[in-house]
Design an enzyme around this catalytic site. Structure first.
Site, PDB file in Angstrom:
ATOM      1  CE1 TYR A 126      47.913  27.296  41.131  1.00 23.55           C
ATOM      2  CE2 TYR A 126      47.310  29.388  41.816  1.00 23.55           C
ATOM      3  CZ  TYR A 126      48.118  28.439  42.002  1.00 23.55           C
ATOM      4  OH  TYR A 126      49.119  28.207  43.095  1.00 23.55           O
ATOM      5  CD  GLU A 183      40.884  42.691  41.794  1.00 24.49           C
ATOM      6  OE1 GLU A 183      40.817  41.680  41.793  1.00 24.49           O
ATOM      7  OE2 GLU A 183      42.001  43.428  42.597  1.00 24.49           O
ATOM      8  CG  HIS A 184      37.566  45.031  44.093  1.00 27.82           C
ATOM      9  ND1 HIS A 184      38.853  44.418  44.296  1.00 27.82           N
ATOM     10  CD2 HIS A 184      37.016  43.807  43.893  1.00 27.82           C
ATOM     11  CE1 HIS A 184      39.046  43.187  44.121  1.00 27.82           C
ATOM     12  NE2 HIS A 184      37.816  42.590  44.009  1.00 27.82           N
ATOM     13  CD  GLN A 240      41.513  44.608  47.644  1.00 25.65           C
ATOM     14  OE1 GLN A 240      40.315  44.611  47.310  1.00 25.65           O
ATOM     15  NE2 GLN A 240      42.527  43.810  46.948  1.00 25.65           N
ATOM     16  CG  HIS A 264      38.803  34.646  -2.098  1.00 22.27           C
ATOM     17  ND1 HIS A 264      40.267  34.388  -2.159  1.00 22.27           N
ATOM     18  CD2 HIS A 264      38.427  34.938  -0.841  1.00 22.27           C
ATOM     19  CE1 HIS A 264      40.504  34.128  -0.729  1.00 22.27           C
ATOM     20  NE2 HIS A 264      39.349  34.491  -0.149  1.00 22.27           N
ATOM     21  CD  GLU A 274      40.129  42.416  -0.452  1.00 20.04           C
ATOM     22  OE1 GLU A 274      40.311  41.336  -0.194  1.00 20.04           O
ATOM     23  OE2 GLU A 274      39.580  43.169   0.561  1.00 20.04           O
ATOM     24  CG  HIS A 294      43.139  40.493  49.093  1.00 21.09           C
ATOM     25  ND1 HIS A 294      42.811  39.107  49.247  1.00 21.09           N
ATOM     26  CD2 HIS A 294      42.075  41.142  48.990  1.00 21.09           C
ATOM     27  CE1 HIS A 294      41.471  39.165  48.880  1.00 21.09           C
ATOM     28  NE2 HIS A 294      41.250  40.495  48.646  1.00 21.09           N
ATOM     29  CG  ASN A 310      52.880  33.124  43.382  1.00 17.25           C
ATOM     30  OD1 ASN A 310      52.907  32.798  42.081  1.00 17.25           O
ATOM     31  ND2 ASN A 310      53.341  32.289  44.238  1.00 17.25           N
ATOM     32  CB  SER A 337      43.944  42.059  45.087  1.00 13.25           C
ATOM     33  OG  SER A 337      42.562  42.205  45.157  1.00 13.25           O
ATOM     34  CG  ASP A 358      36.266  40.191  47.470  1.00 11.60           C
ATOM     35  OD1 ASP A 358      36.405  40.644  46.337  1.00 11.60           O
ATOM     36  OD2 ASP A 358      36.679  40.908  48.487  1.00 11.60           O
TER      37      ASP A 358
END
Length: 466
Positions: free
Chosen positions: A155, A356-357, A288, A449, A444, A291, A240, A266, A390
């Protein structure tokens, strides 16, 4: 939505009060609240690191009918929502990339994207791991192998800004991984065409289909598949709140699709001392903030020698001249500055915030890298603005936000791969390991098994006695 910090004590010293004096568009760059970490309790620091809460209940109420409509009506629903939300009438929902020519770009623009492509490709190619095989016991061999995810959806937002760089960030690792079907979804231009820069990057990075739609309807089309849009197995990319909600809903639905990571607005956290240029600090904060109005911007000041007035003046000066200054102004209105006594306290707060940054703009910045625990991507030193990551340094800009850097990583080559473990035993291997497995299965209470091992061991023993 602004961060509720009403119960935190403001500094007694003046706040960073920022004004553009004569704004071109009628906006004013708002003040950033200020706090001193040493004066806050642990609960107050916890409040400070919290992000604004997003109430998804009303968003889900809007997105769910869109998802259902696309599932039922496919391309027709995508066309209807694109006309309703984007005011674009589509004749064709999906373009086969093999039928599209490479668009012409100005030479300087083409060169910029080519350099970015080369750097991103080189960095992600270097992430390829070699297959390792381990013999844990004599005759018991294990290994892990990787395979590409067969079909992926990418996207690329197109709301407040066109983002061809995101096409590179998502498509290049998919290309290296060897994903066979790569669908890139992006909102169309008003004439129904695809942004030529996005198309150029998509062609260069091996995208197979372009879905000319944005929003929840694009996510739903990739998740369910339509007559023209291939169904994908994993969806990547920022968006968004409606895009985020659609990804959240669909990953828990019958669509059987996974997503890259949770997403939020962001954000950047800048750690700066008296050696940092106020011009650079202001530029990094604003890069930043521009944005969008919900961007998160945090400045951590180390020591008491930083010239805050100079930073204030630079933010005002630069904000005034930004075409997207109104977005920056709104973002700054819910951003804040914290004062740390030293780098240890500054990095400790950053690790709690998990940005994030993270920009480290202090003297001898490199020596602090080892203390950083939680961040999507780190930018070290005065010559490393966030902008390089970026766009073109080579690292990926699709990163965890909202504090998710505490447990998620950014997009990488591994994001487009799945890993399988393989084991093979010889007769000797099963003789060596089998009795231990049989004992554990018995403990078990899983007799089948146990028998799967003991029946084989009996055959091995019988062959030896024959």
């Amino acid at each position: 939505m602004s961060l509720n910090l009403s119960r935190l004590s403001l500094l007694s010293s003046p706040r960073i009060s920022i004004s553009t004096h004569a704004p071109r568009k009628g906006y004013v760059c708002c003040s950033m609240k200020s706090y001193r970490l040493s004066e806050l309790s642990s609960s107050q620091v916890d409040s400070l690191k919290s992000r604004p809460r997003i109430d998804f209940s009303s968003i889900f109420a809007t997105v769910n009918p869109i998802i259902d409509a696309v599932r039922s009506n496919g391309d027709n629903a995508v066309k209807e929502y694109t006309e309703r939300f984007d005011k674009v009438q589509l004749n064709k929902v999906v373009e086969d990339m093999s039928e599209l020519s490479v668009p012409e770009l100005d030479s300087n623009v083409k060169e910029a994207f080519d350099v970015a492509y080369d750097n991103i490709y080189a960095f992600h190619l270097a992430q390829k791991s070699t297959e390792k095989s381990v013999e844990n016991m004599k005759g018991v061999r294990c290994k892990r192998v990787s395979r590409s995810i067969g079909s992926v959806g990418l996207y690329v937002p197109g709301g407040t800004a066109v983002l061809p760089s995101t096409a590179l960030m998502l498509a290049i690792p998919a290309q290296i991984a060897g994903c066979k079907t790569v669908v890139l979804a992006t909102p169309p231009s008003k004439d129904g065409s695809i942004c030529k820069e996005v198309l150029y990057c998509a062609k260069r990075a091996g995208v197979t289909h372009i879905l000319k739609a944005g929003g929840a309807q694009a996510i739903a089309a990739m998740a369910w598949g339509t007559d023209s849009c291939p169904k994908v197995e994993k969806i990547f990319g920022p968006g968004n709140q409606y895009v985020t909600a659609a990804k959240m809903i669909l990953q828990n639905s019958e669509a059987m699709v996974s997503i890259d990571m949770p997403a939020g607005p962001s954000e950047v956290l800048v750690i700066a001392d008296e050696h940092a240029s106020p011009v650079y600090i202001a530029a990094d904060l604003l890069s930043q903030a521009e944005h969008g109005p919900d961007s998160q911007v945090v400045l951590v000041v180390v020591g008491d020698s930083v010239d805050l007035n100079a930073i204030e003046e630079e933010i005002a000066k630069q904000c005034k001249s930004l075409p997207r200054g109104e977005f920056a102004s709104k973002a700054l209105s819910h951003s804040f500055t914290v004062f740390a006594r030293d780098m240890i306290e500054a990095i400790s707060f950053s690790n709690l915030y998990a940005p994030e940054h993270l920009i480290i703009n202090v003297k001898d910045a490199e020596k602090w890298e080892g203390l950083i625990e939680n961040a999507g991507s780190v930018f070290i030193g005065p010559w490393t603005p966030e902008s390089v990551g970026d766009y073109a340094s080579g690292t990926n800009h699709v990163l965890p936000t909202y504090g998710y850097a505490r447990m998620y990583s950014g997009v990488s080559l591994d994001s487009f791969l799945k890993f399988m473990t393989v084991q093979s035993l010889t007769e000797e291997g099963l003789r060596n390991l089998g009795p231990y497995v049989a004992t554990m299965a018995e403990i078990e209470g899983l007799d089948a098994h146990k028998r799967a091992v003991t029946l084989r061991l009996k055959d091995i023993e019988a062959k030896q006695l024959a």
